[in-house]
Design a protein around this motif. Structure first.
Motif, PDB file in Angstrom:
ATOM      1  N   UNK A   9      -3.794  -0.811   8.009  1.00  5.59           N
ATOM      2  CA  UNK A   9      -3.817  -0.912   6.553  1.00  5.59           C
ATOM      3  C   UNK A   9      -3.799   0.506   5.987  1.00  5.59           C
ATOM      4  N   UNK A  10      -2.943   0.743   4.990  1.00  5.83           N
ATOM      5  CA  UNK A  10      -2.873   2.069   4.376  1.00  5.83           C
ATOM      6  C   UNK A  10      -3.043   1.970   2.868  1.00  5.83           C
ATOM      7  N   UNK A  11      -3.911   2.820   2.331  1.00  3.33           N
ATOM      8  CA  UNK A  11      -4.139   2.889   0.890  1.00  3.33           C
ATOM      9  C   UNK A  11      -3.212   3.945   0.294  1.00  3.33           C
ATOM     10  N   UNK A  12      -2.487   3.560  -0.739  1.00  8.30           N
ATOM     11  CA  UNK A  12      -1.452   4.420  -1.320  1.00  8.30           C
ATOM     12  C   UNK A  12      -1.711   4.569  -2.819  1.00  8.30           C
ATOM     13  N   UNK A  13      -1.922   5.799  -3.258  1.00  2.29           N
ATOM     14  CA  UNK A  13      -2.267   6.058  -4.655  1.00  2.29           C
ATOM     15  C   UNK A  13      -1.110   5.824  -5.612  1.00  2.29           C
ATOM     16  N   UNK A  14       0.117   5.850  -5.092  1.00  5.99           N
ATOM     17  CA  UNK A  14       1.298   5.677  -5.944  1.00  5.99           C
ATOM     18  C   UNK A  14       2.456   5.158  -5.100  1.00  5.99           C
ATOM     19  N   UNK A  15       3.590   4.929  -5.744  1.00  3.41           N
ATOM     20  CA  UNK A  15       4.732   4.336  -5.047  1.00  3.41           C
ATOM     21  C   UNK A  15       5.308   5.291  -4.004  1.00  3.41           C
ATOM     22  N   UNK A  16       5.242   6.586  -4.272  1.00  2.95           N
ATOM     23  CA  UNK A  16       5.734   7.560  -3.298  1.00  2.95           C
ATOM     24  C   UNK A  16       4.946   7.468  -2.002  1.00  2.95           C
ATOM     25  N   UNK A  17       3.626   7.387  -2.118  1.00  2.00           N
ATOM     26  CA  UNK A  17       2.795   7.267  -0.921  1.00  2.00           C
ATOM     27  C   UNK A  17       3.056   5.952  -0.194  1.00  2.00           C
ATOM     28  N   UNK A  18       3.376   4.909  -0.940  1.00  2.00           N
ATOM     29  CA  UNK A  18       3.670   3.619  -0.323  1.00  2.00           C
ATOM     30  C   UNK A  18       4.933   3.698   0.538  1.00  2.00           C
ATOM     31  N   UNK A  19       5.969   4.327   0.010  1.00  2.00           N
ATOM     32  CA  UNK A  19       7.210   4.478   0.778  1.00  2.00           C
ATOM     33  C   UNK A  19       6.969   5.379   1.988  1.00  2.00           C
ATOM     34  N   UNK A  20       6.205   6.456   1.791  1.00  2.00           N
ATOM     35  CA  UNK A  20       5.850   7.324   2.910  1.00  2.00           C
ATOM     36  C   UNK A  20       5.117   6.547   3.994  1.00  2.00           C
ATOM     37  N   UNK A  21       4.193   5.693   3.569  1.00  2.00           N
ATOM     38  CA  UNK A  21       3.399   4.917   4.525  1.00  2.00           C
ATOM     39  C   UNK A  21       4.286   3.980   5.337  1.00  2.00           C
ATOM     40  N   UNK A  22       5.259   3.367   4.668  1.00  2.00           N
ATOM     41  CA  UNK A  22       6.136   2.433   5.381  1.00  2.00           C
ATOM     42  C   UNK A  22       6.921   3.156   6.478  1.00  2.00           C
ATOM     43  N   UNK A  23       7.355   4.385   6.192  1.00  2.00           N
ATOM     44  CA  UNK A  23       8.152   5.151   7.157  1.00  2.00           C
ATOM     45  C   UNK A  23       7.322   6.207   7.880  1.00  2.00           C
TER      46      UNK A  23
END
Length: 311
Positions: A60-74
């Motif tokens: 599970x990864x917590x992402x402060x914004x959409x950029x972090x979410x995309x980074x987390x996926x890849x």
């Protein structure tokens, strides 16, 4: 590969696509001779393989914004000389495409939202080069093109890249994964993040965990997606991985956490259909001449930095 940056999700199956069973759409090119002889398989690295209910990873990864979410996926994709490797896949995506691939509505891709990515990955196949390319010979057509590289001539390097690419695969992991995005407002997000950080997910009850990641706390409970786009698996997950409440139920990947029966079923359902991890290294290692190697890296590095700055 450099000329495909931004569009690699069309060539490598890393997000849901249901148009075929391919993992790599385009044919790969042999650069090194007998490279297969030096590829380490999992059983060569770890000896006898231990049998487990689920051969993979839950995180599970917590992402402060959409950029972090995309980074987390890849997160598990690394391209040498690329500071932002996720852009090699996503820079061509529209907001609608990004939302569809993440399983959320495009209206939730905004700066006022925070996200949690939950992913269950089933590893099927993996390989890593045991020897560095400097110890491997290159095939004749590649060597001829290397011979044509002229220090100071940008075009000669770009011609090489056009014919043979810019990177080689140092390692990869294939298989399949389920993933789900939960969207929160900033207040709820901080509360849940602090709670899990202080207590640890293993010390939180199943009921409390489902409450945190439910429609009562989340702005949006995203769809459960399958990395390969396998619709049969996605339908199964959407119907079987659900949490019940008084007036109905909602899909949640957290349902599988710690459930041997569900994990055992998913261990079988998730086949070898997508790329989960990849490490790419530049083909400079194939160039023996130090001056040519340095020039190749300089041209490629400038090309990639210019590409990233224009996005």
């Amino acid at each position: 590969m450099a000329f495909r940056y931004g569009y690699l999700s069309l060539s490598m199956k890393v997000v849901p696509r249901n148009d075929s069973e391919w993992i790599f759409r385009e044919p790969t090119i042999d650069i090194f001779t007998d490279a297969d002889l030096y590829a380490l398989q999992p059983n060569q690295r770890s000896g006898r393989k231990q049998r487990r209910v689920f051969d993979g990873d839950f995180h599970m990864e917590f992402c402060d914004n959409i950029k972090q979410l995309v980074q987390a996926y890849f997160r598990d994709f690394d391209f040498e000389l690329l500071d932002q490797p996720w852009k090699a896949f996503t820079s061509s995506w529209s907001i609608e495409t990004l939302a569809r691939n993440l399983g959320i509505n495009s209206s939730f891709i905004a700066k006022e939202h925070c996200y949690v990515l939950v992913r269950l990955s089933r590893f099927r196949d993996s390989s890593r080069l045991a020897r560095t390319p400097s110890n491997l010979k290159v095939v004749e057509p590649v060597q001829r093109e290397i011979d044509d590289i002229v220090v100071g001539d940008v075009a000669s390097v770009l011609m090489f890249i056009k014919k043979f690419g810019s990177h080689y695969i140092q390692s990869y992991v294939t298989g399949n994964s389920l993933y789900q995005v939960f969207v929160f407002n900033k207040s709820s997000y901080r509360q849940i993040k602090d709670r899990l950080k202080n207590q640890g997910i293993s010390n939180i009850t199943e009921m409390e965990l489902h409450q945190y990641f439910s429609p009562w706390n989340a702005e949006l409970v995203g769809s459960i997606k399958v990395a390969s786009g396998n619709q049969t698996v996605e339908n199964w997950a959407s119907s079987r991985l659900r949490a019940n409440y008084l007036f109905g139920s909602f899909p949640t990947l957290l349902k599988s956490k710690g459930d041997p029966r569900l994990l055992g079923k998913l261990n079988s359902l998730l086949k070898n259909e997508a790329i989960l991890q990849m490490e790419m290294r530049t083909l400079s290692a194939a160039i023996e001449d130090p001056s040519k190697r340095k020039w190749f890296v300089e041209v490629l590095d400038n090309f990639l930095k210019l590409w990233e700055s224009n996005l």
